[in-house]
Design a protein around this motif. Sequence first.
Motif, PDB file in Angstrom:
ATOM      1  N   ARG A   1      25.513  45.250  46.414  1.00 60.49           N
ATOM      2  CA  ARG A   1      25.239  46.411  47.260  1.00 60.49           C
ATOM      3  C   ARG A   1      24.599  45.918  48.547  1.00 60.49           C
ATOM      4  N   GLN A   2      24.991  46.548  49.647  1.00 59.12           N
ATOM      5  CA  GLN A   2      24.337  46.225  50.911  1.00 59.12           C
ATOM      6  C   GLN A   2      23.980  47.507  51.635  1.00 59.12           C
TER       7      GLN A   2
ATOM      8  N   GLU B   1      28.822  49.458  47.781  1.00 58.82           N
ATOM      9  CA  GLU B   1      28.597  48.652  46.595  1.00 58.82           C
ATOM     10  C   GLU B   1      29.906  48.285  45.928  1.00 58.82           C
ATOM     11  N   ASN B   2      29.830  47.283  45.045  1.00 59.30           N
ATOM     12  CA  ASN B   2      31.010  46.797  44.339  1.00 59.30           C
ATOM     13  C   ASN B   2      30.604  46.349  42.935  1.00 59.30           C
TER      14      ASN B   2
ATOM     15  N   ALA C   1      35.146  51.915  50.728  1.00 63.13           N
ATOM     16  CA  ALA C   1      34.123  51.884  51.766  1.00 63.13           C
ATOM     17  C   ALA C   1      34.584  51.017  52.926  1.00 63.13           C
ATOM     18  N   ILE C   2      34.137  51.370  54.102  1.00 63.59           N
ATOM     19  CA  ILE C   2      34.395  50.545  55.281  1.00 63.59           C
ATOM     20  C   ILE C   2      33.392  49.397  55.261  1.00 63.59           C
ATOM     21  N   THR C   3      33.890  48.167  55.360  1.00 63.22           N
ATOM     22  CA  THR C   3      33.017  46.998  55.360  1.00 63.22           C
ATOM     23  C   THR C   3      32.847  46.399  56.752  1.00 63.22           C
TER      24      THR C   3
ATOM     25  N   PHE D   1      38.267  47.700  58.269  1.00 62.13           N
ATOM     26  CA  PHE D   1      38.425  46.904  57.049  1.00 62.13           C
ATOM     27  C   PHE D   1      37.747  47.641  55.904  1.00 62.13           C
ATOM     28  N   TYR D   2      38.501  47.872  54.825  1.00 59.91           N
ATOM     29  CA  TYR D   2      37.995  48.580  53.650  1.00 59.91           C
ATOM     30  C   TYR D   2      37.791  47.613  52.495  1.00 59.91           C
ATOM     31  N   THR D   3      37.022  48.054  51.502  1.00 59.05           N
ATOM     32  CA  THR D   3      36.940  47.313  50.251  1.00 59.05           C
ATOM     33  C   THR D   3      38.330  47.315  49.623  1.00 59.05           C
TER      34      THR D   3
END
Length: 132
Positions: free
Chosen positions: A50-51, A70-71, A99-101, A117-119
């Motif tokens: 998670r960030q 998160e992932n 999520a957009i990264t 860029f997405y997960t």
Amino acid sequence: AFGGLVSEGVPVNIGGNDLPNAPEWTVSLGAQYTMDFGNWSATLRGDYYRQSETFARIYNSPTDRIDSWENVNLTLTVSNPDMGVEIGAFVKNATDEEAITDFYLTDDSSGMFRNVFYTEPRTYGVWIQKRF
């Protein structure tokens, strides 16, 4: 310059802004448990990341903000080292988080559109390995 076609730009004070793609915090946890069944063993592993929110550009404007994300990844491995056999299954992005990264804006010569860029979507699979 060039008859007024090129601008000198607009000065912007970015002092005190967050660096792009530099979250205030990140959490990365992993845990695994192995059980033995005679010559066989089974290992279940989970990984979590998670960030916190970040900004994609130096300006830190509301449109530059990237939400926290998160992932979760899971793996199950069953193996028999004496036979050289391993069987496994995995799930990446188990919660199917979209999520957009990161993103960037192109320059005005190409329309200033946003590349996002997405997960990766949830993926899963199995494998079988034999060592000789």
